[in-house]
Design a protein around this motif. Structure first.
Motif, PDB file in Angstrom:
ATOM      1  N   LEU A  20       0.831  -1.195   0.000  1.00  0.00           N
ATOM      2  CA  LEU A  20       0.000   0.000   0.000  1.00  0.00           C
ATOM      3  C   LEU A  20       0.874   1.256   0.000  1.00  0.00           C
ATOM      4  O   LEU A  20       1.786   1.387   0.822  1.00  0.00           O
ATOM      5  N   HIS A  21       0.576   2.164  -0.913  1.00  0.00           N
ATOM      6  CA  HIS A  21       1.285   3.444  -0.989  1.00  0.00           C
ATOM      7  C   HIS A  21       0.377   4.522  -0.410  1.00  0.00           C
ATOM      8  O   HIS A  21      -0.723   4.768  -0.908  1.00  0.00           O
ATOM      9  N   PHE A  22       0.817   5.174   0.677  1.00  0.00           N
ATOM     10  CA  PHE A  22       0.003   6.173   1.367  1.00  0.00           C
ATOM     11  C   PHE A  22       0.416   7.582   0.950  1.00  0.00           C
ATOM     12  O   PHE A  22       1.602   7.877   0.796  1.00  0.00           O
ATOM     13  N   ALA A  23      -0.583   8.455   0.784  1.00  0.00           N
ATOM     14  CA  ALA A  23      -0.312   9.854   0.456  1.00  0.00           C
ATOM     15  C   ALA A  23      -1.415  10.716   1.044  1.00  0.00           C
ATOM     16  O   ALA A  23      -2.584  10.319   1.080  1.00  0.00           O
ATOM     17  N   GLY A 194       5.041  16.062   8.246  1.00  0.00           N
ATOM     18  CA  GLY A 194       5.975  15.957   7.132  1.00  0.00           C
ATOM     19  C   GLY A 194       6.812  14.704   7.238  1.00  0.00           C
ATOM     20  O   GLY A 194       7.667  14.439   6.385  1.00  0.00           O
ATOM     21  N   GLU A 195       6.569  13.912   8.292  1.00  0.00           N
ATOM     22  CA  GLU A 195       7.314  12.672   8.496  1.00  0.00           C
ATOM     23  C   GLU A 195       6.716  11.543   7.667  1.00  0.00           C
ATOM     24  O   GLU A 195       5.714  11.716   6.973  1.00  0.00           O
ATOM     25  N   CYS A 196       7.321  10.391   7.759  1.00  0.00           N
ATOM     26  CA  CYS A 196       6.868   9.208   7.013  1.00  0.00           C
ATOM     27  C   CYS A 196       5.448   8.831   7.431  1.00  0.00           C
ATOM     28  O   CYS A 196       5.170   8.624   8.616  1.00  0.00           O
ATOM     29  N   LEU A 197       4.535   8.734   6.464  1.00  0.00           N
ATOM     30  CA  LEU A 197       3.143   8.411   6.766  1.00  0.00           C
ATOM     31  C   LEU A 197       2.989   6.977   7.254  1.00  0.00           C
ATOM     32  O   LEU A 197       2.187   6.707   8.156  1.00  0.00           O
ATOM     33  N   SER A 215       8.678   5.100   0.535  1.00  0.00           N
ATOM     34  CA  SER A 215       7.720   4.872  -0.545  1.00  0.00           C
ATOM     35  C   SER A 215       6.403   5.604  -0.371  1.00  0.00           C
ATOM     36  O   SER A 215       5.566   5.570  -1.274  1.00  0.00           O
ATOM     37  N   CYS A 216       6.154   6.253   0.767  1.00  0.00           N
ATOM     38  CA  CYS A 216       4.898   6.989   0.941  1.00  0.00           C
ATOM     39  C   CYS A 216       5.011   8.364   0.289  1.00  0.00           C
ATOM     40  O   CYS A 216       6.088   8.773  -0.173  1.00  0.00           O
ATOM     41  N   GLY A 217       3.916   9.102   0.264  1.00  0.00           N
ATOM     42  CA  GLY A 217       3.921  10.406  -0.375  1.00  0.00           C
ATOM     43  C   GLY A 217       4.924  11.363   0.230  1.00  0.00           C
ATOM     44  O   GLY A 217       5.590  12.116  -0.491  1.00  0.00           O
ATOM     45  N   GLU A 221       8.264  12.787  -1.688  1.00  0.00           N
ATOM     46  CA  GLU A 221       8.188  14.215  -2.027  1.00  0.00           C
ATOM     47  C   GLU A 221       9.467  14.929  -1.615  1.00  0.00           C
ATOM     48  O   GLU A 221      10.022  14.665  -0.547  1.00  0.00           O
ATOM     49  N   GLN A 222       9.924  15.824  -2.466  1.00  0.00           N
ATOM     50  CA  GLN A 222      11.083  16.641  -2.142  1.00  0.00           C
ATOM     51  C   GLN A 222      10.627  17.770  -1.223  1.00  0.00           C
ATOM     52  O   GLN A 222      10.033  18.756  -1.660  1.00  0.00           O
ATOM     53  N   GLN A 223      10.866  17.610   0.068  1.00  0.00           N
ATOM     54  CA  GLN A 223      10.423  18.595   1.039  1.00  0.00           C
ATOM     55  C   GLN A 223      11.579  19.466   1.483  1.00  0.00           C
ATOM     56  O   GLN A 223      12.700  18.990   1.664  1.00  0.00           O
TER      57      GLN A 223
END
Length: 309
Positions: A20-23, A194-197, A215-217, A221-223
């Motif tokens: 599962l990919h979370f975003a 902003g941490e790993c979901l 692998s999550c959003g 993402e380049q934060q």
């Protein structure tokens, strides 16, 4: 014991489902964002969860008008229509199910490639259960949450109005509400972190993941890290002076130095700290306030206003 099993093999899988990919995203226009996402999943089947029947009707109707193969499900439909729509989704006559949380229990469709939450649920338990209906065949699947601040207001209203258990007296109901508000804060934290979901989810359910999943959003993402210590301190000082009388929008207006009728009416335009964050955007200041709430530095009082944690 009843089956006379001797030393049976026990498997415990835990909460982590790597497929599962979370975003979590904050779109300017949710429906536009939803259509853009659906266009990346042509021909795949999925579920779009909404928090009210009205939203289900609106989203399902607009999807149909725009040529998407969508049906609907909520408790306001007749039994016959609910069963027919469920069968259409189950047997791929409709590729998208737009539904409230009334849909899902007993549904065993393994090839659901995505679950989109059009609105933020009230708690992490509901979110994980509903998002977990994606990818039950073990193949990759998308779990996307479309957040807006209005979702929190709706969730608070639903918590305040919840009187399903008539056996509870008012004091017990208030205790349940406080628990539900605490769960809502954790759900809001998921939307704003902003941490790993994946890590946020697993830690909530008592597991200790090794680190960022990559692998999550949020991980993909380049934060850019931004130091907001000064802004956070200004907001906290403002809340400490005002107490729980005013909501987020008033605090935001005060520190930004807005020229509003409410500020003038209450004399807040002469309050210490007025305009201390002048020049900052409303969105940025509100994000700072929500981050403070998510971190427990501010909490929501029973009047729904932020107070010091």
């Amino acid at each position: 014991k009843m089956l006379d099993l001797e030393e049976p093999l026990c498997l415990t899988t835990g909460y982590n489902r790597p497929n599962l990919h979370f975003a979590s995203v904050k779109p300017t226009n949710k429906f536009t964002m939803l259509c853009s996402f659906l266009d990346t999943m042509p021909g795949e089947c999925g579920i779009v969860y909404c928090n009210t029947r009205r939203t289900v009707e609106d989203v399902a109707g607009k999807l149909a008008v725009n040529g998407y193969s969508a049906t609907r499900y909520h408790a306001g439909l007749s039994d016959a229509e609910r069963h027919a729509n469920q069968d259409d989704f189950q047997y791929d006559r409709a590729r998208i199910m737009v539904a409230t949380n009334a849909f899902g229990m007993g549904i065993d469709k393994s090839d659901v490639r995505y679950v989109v939450h059009y609105n933020m649920p009230k708690d992490m338990e509901s979110y994980y259960q509903e998002a977990g209906r994606a990818g039950r065949d073990g193949e990759k699947a998308e779990c996307v949450l479309l957040y807006s601040s209005a979702d929190e207001q709706t969730a608070r209203f639903l918590i305040q109005q919840d009187r399903e258990n008539e056996a509870l007296d008012e004091a017990q109901l208030e205790q349940v509400r406080r628990r539900d508000y605490a769960r809502l804060r954790r759900m809001s934290g998921y939307c704003h972190t902003g941490e790993c979901l994946r890590r946020y989810l697993l830690e909530y359910f008592g597991e200790t993941p090794p680190g960022r999943c990559g692998s999550c959003g949020n991980c993909l993402e380049q934060q850019e890290a931004v130091d907001v210590t000064a802004q956070a301190a200004a907001i906290l000082r403002c809340v400490a002076r005002l107490g729980p009388r005013f909501g987020m929008s008033t605090i935001c207006d005060l520190v930004r130095g807005a020229d509003s009728r409410k500020l003038r009416q209450w004399g807040l335009n002469h309050q210490e700290g007025y305009g201390v964050l002048k020049g900052e955007s409303r969105e940025h200041v509100n994000d700072c306030i929500r981050a403070l709430i998510a971190q427990g530095c501010l909490v929501r009082s029973e009047g729904e206003y932020p107070v010091l944690g």
